[in-house]
Design an enzyme around this catalytic site. Structure first.
Site, PDB file in Angstrom:
ATOM      1  N   TYR A 101     -10.569  14.093  -5.773  1.00 48.88           N
ATOM      2  CA  TYR A 101      -9.627  13.794  -6.851  1.00 48.88           C
ATOM      3  C   TYR A 101      -8.922  15.063  -7.316  1.00 48.88           C
ATOM      4  O   TYR A 101      -7.700  15.090  -7.476  1.00 48.88           O
ATOM      5  CB  TYR A 101     -10.367  13.130  -8.011  1.00 48.88           C
ATOM      6  CG  TYR A 101      -9.460  12.660  -9.118  1.00 48.88           C
ATOM      7  CD1 TYR A 101      -8.701  11.496  -8.965  1.00 48.88           C
ATOM      8  CD2 TYR A 101      -9.358  13.368 -10.310  1.00 48.88           C
ATOM      9  CE1 TYR A 101      -7.858  11.057  -9.976  1.00 48.88           C
ATOM     10  CE2 TYR A 101      -8.517  12.936 -11.322  1.00 48.88           C
ATOM     11  CZ  TYR A 101      -7.774  11.783 -11.152  1.00 48.88           C
ATOM     12  OH  TYR A 101      -6.927  11.353 -12.152  1.00 48.88           O
ATOM     13  N   ASP A 146       0.871  -1.175   0.000  1.00 47.76           N
ATOM     14  CA  ASP A 146       0.000   0.000   0.000  1.00 47.76           C
ATOM     15  C   ASP A 146       0.907   1.223   0.000  1.00 47.76           C
ATOM     16  O   ASP A 146       1.722   1.398   0.913  1.00 47.76           O
ATOM     17  CB  ASP A 146      -0.870  -0.037   1.263  1.00 47.76           C
ATOM     18  CG  ASP A 146      -1.856   1.115   1.359  1.00 47.76           C
ATOM     19  OD1 ASP A 146      -1.611   2.167   0.745  1.00 47.76           O
ATOM     20  OD2 ASP A 146      -2.869   0.956   2.060  1.00 47.76           O
ATOM     21  N   VAL A 147       0.768   2.086  -0.992  1.00 46.46           N
ATOM     22  CA  VAL A 147       1.689   3.215  -1.125  1.00 46.46           C
ATOM     23  C   VAL A 147       1.573   4.214   0.015  1.00 46.46           C
ATOM     24  O   VAL A 147       2.444   5.076   0.175  1.00 46.46           O
ATOM     25  CB  VAL A 147       1.496   3.962  -2.469  1.00 46.46           C
ATOM     26  CG1 VAL A 147       1.901   3.077  -3.632  1.00 46.46           C
ATOM     27  CG2 VAL A 147       0.071   4.489  -2.616  1.00 46.46           C
ATOM     28  N   LYS A 199      -4.876  15.852  -6.945  1.00 48.01           N
ATOM     29  CA  LYS A 199      -4.011  16.021  -8.102  1.00 48.01           C
ATOM     30  C   LYS A 199      -3.360  17.405  -8.131  1.00 48.01           C
ATOM     31  O   LYS A 199      -2.210  17.555  -8.562  1.00 48.01           O
ATOM     32  CB  LYS A 199      -4.790  15.757  -9.387  1.00 48.01           C
ATOM     33  CG  LYS A 199      -5.161  14.290  -9.586  1.00 48.01           C
ATOM     34  CD  LYS A 199      -3.924  13.400  -9.635  1.00 48.01           C
ATOM     35  CE  LYS A 199      -4.248  11.950  -9.904  1.00 48.01           C
ATOM     36  NZ  LYS A 199      -3.039  11.093  -9.959  1.00 48.01           N
ATOM     37  N   ASN A 201       2.365   6.612  -9.962  1.00 47.94           N
ATOM     38  CA  ASN A 201       1.162   6.504 -10.779  1.00 47.94           C
ATOM     39  C   ASN A 201      -0.068   6.125  -9.970  1.00 47.94           C
ATOM     40  O   ASN A 201      -1.187   6.368 -10.414  1.00 47.94           O
ATOM     41  CB  ASN A 201       1.394   5.454 -11.884  1.00 47.94           C
ATOM     42  CG  ASN A 201       0.102   5.014 -12.545  1.00 47.94           C
ATOM     43  OD1 ASN A 201      -0.498   5.760 -13.317  1.00 47.94           O
ATOM     44  ND2 ASN A 201      -0.346   3.806 -12.222  1.00 47.94           N
ATOM     45  N   THR A 232      -8.915   3.628 -19.045  1.00 44.78           N
ATOM     46  CA  THR A 232      -8.662   2.715 -17.937  1.00 44.78           C
ATOM     47  C   THR A 232      -9.988   2.301 -17.308  1.00 44.78           C
ATOM     48  O   THR A 232     -11.035   2.885 -17.577  1.00 44.78           O
ATOM     49  CB  THR A 232      -7.791   3.376 -16.858  1.00 44.78           C
ATOM     50  OG1 THR A 232      -8.525   4.477 -16.290  1.00 44.78           O
ATOM     51  CG2 THR A 232      -6.487   3.893 -17.447  1.00 44.78           C
TER      52      THR A 232
END
Length: 296
Positions: free
Chosen positions: A154, A63-64, A158, A90, A189
């Site tokens: 989101y 898990d990042v 970002k 990413n 995606t």
């Protein structure tokens, strides 16, 4: 090191590599001769991607947002594949819906994966990048400069990731580490395909100018980003025409507000606007608390 191909024989790290753009980047970089470390939370899916790569690769279930586990993973990558020359942050997830009624845990999770996870990735791999005088690529989005309604987490994440990468670039330039930012628009995606499954998000996208609604194949976007890695670009736009939008950034919030003021009341007249939950199979796996890929 090959002068014809400076990437050949070097090590790349890609987070969110189980699916979508992360998997596409792993394939593209491996095709250019790089050893690839694939990071994500879907172990089986990571292995499926890795088995199809034409170069040496390793998978790391992680898990990042987990500082300690990411630190151990960075040491394992260096031991297994050598010091990384390229690191691509990413990993990303998204949710949609009105901010006022959003689930605080889901909203916060988007920020944690997209922004905090990128910073954790940079922190643990920076010693290797300093040793190799390498290149860090932050995958951002047009959401960083054209924030949309119903996507507050989101867009905030970002925009934060963009600012983080700009700060890191200024901090590390004198040490020989390059930092790039990738501005992505609509990429084919699982997460983006899920946008059109939700009426409100589909309607909002439909009100964009026609060129801005086009969806680009993962393979094409991965090629644009891999070319940027080769050039150690400060910025990369996918698609390239997005570059012309940068000077217009001050006008974009006004345009979005104008469009939203005409679209959202009509949509809301049909009843309360629903939350989407985390989008795409990767998002749903994260939401379920099982394998958490964090892959966009």
């Amino acid at each position: 090191m090959s002068h014809a191909n400076p990437l050949k024989g070097r090590t790349a790290v890609v987070t969110g590599a189980a699916r979508g753009l992360g998997a596409g980047l792993a394939r593209e970089l491996a095709g250019r001769g790089m050893r690839v470390a694939l990071l994500g939370r879907e172990a089986e899916t990571l292995e499926q991607v890795a088995r199809r790569l034409p170069a040496e690769s390793r998978c790391y279930e992680v898990d990042v947002t987990d500082d300690d586990l990411m630190e151990r993973t960075a040491r394992r990558v260096t031991r297994d594949l050598g010091e990384p020359s390229v690191v691509i942050a990413n990993a990303g997830i998204a949710e949609g819906g009105p901010f006022a009624t959003s689930d605080p845990r889901t909203w916060r999770r988007v920020i944690e994966v997209n922004l905090v996870g990128s910073a954790v990735t940079a922190r643990v791999f920076l010693p290797g990048l300093l040793a190799s005088r390498g290149y860090f690529l932050q995958v951002a989005s047009t959401a960083a400069f054209g924030s949309a309604p119903m996507m507050s987490a989101y867009c905030a994440s970002k925009a934060g990731a963009e600012s983080f990468a700009q700060s890191l670039r200024a901090e590390c330039a004198y040490q020989g580490v390059g930092v790039g930012i990738a501005y992505l628009h609509w990429t084919d995606t699982d997460m983006v395909r899920d946008v059109d499954a939700h009426d409100v998000l589909r309607e909002l996208r439909a009100h964009m100018p026609r060129p801005a609604r086009k969806v680009y194949p993962v393979e094409r976007v991965a090629t644009w980003l891999a070319d940027a890695v080769l050039r150690r670009s400060a910025t990369v736009y996918a698609p390239p025409w997005l570059r012309v939008a940068q000077p217009l950034r001050p006008l974009l919030p006004l345009l979005v507000a104008w469009t939203s003021a005409r679209t959202l009341p009509r949509l809301a007249a049909g009843g309360p606007l629903p939350a989407t939950g985390l989008l795409g199979p990767g998002g749903r796996a994260d939401e379920a608390g099982g394998d958490r890929p964090g892959g966009r």
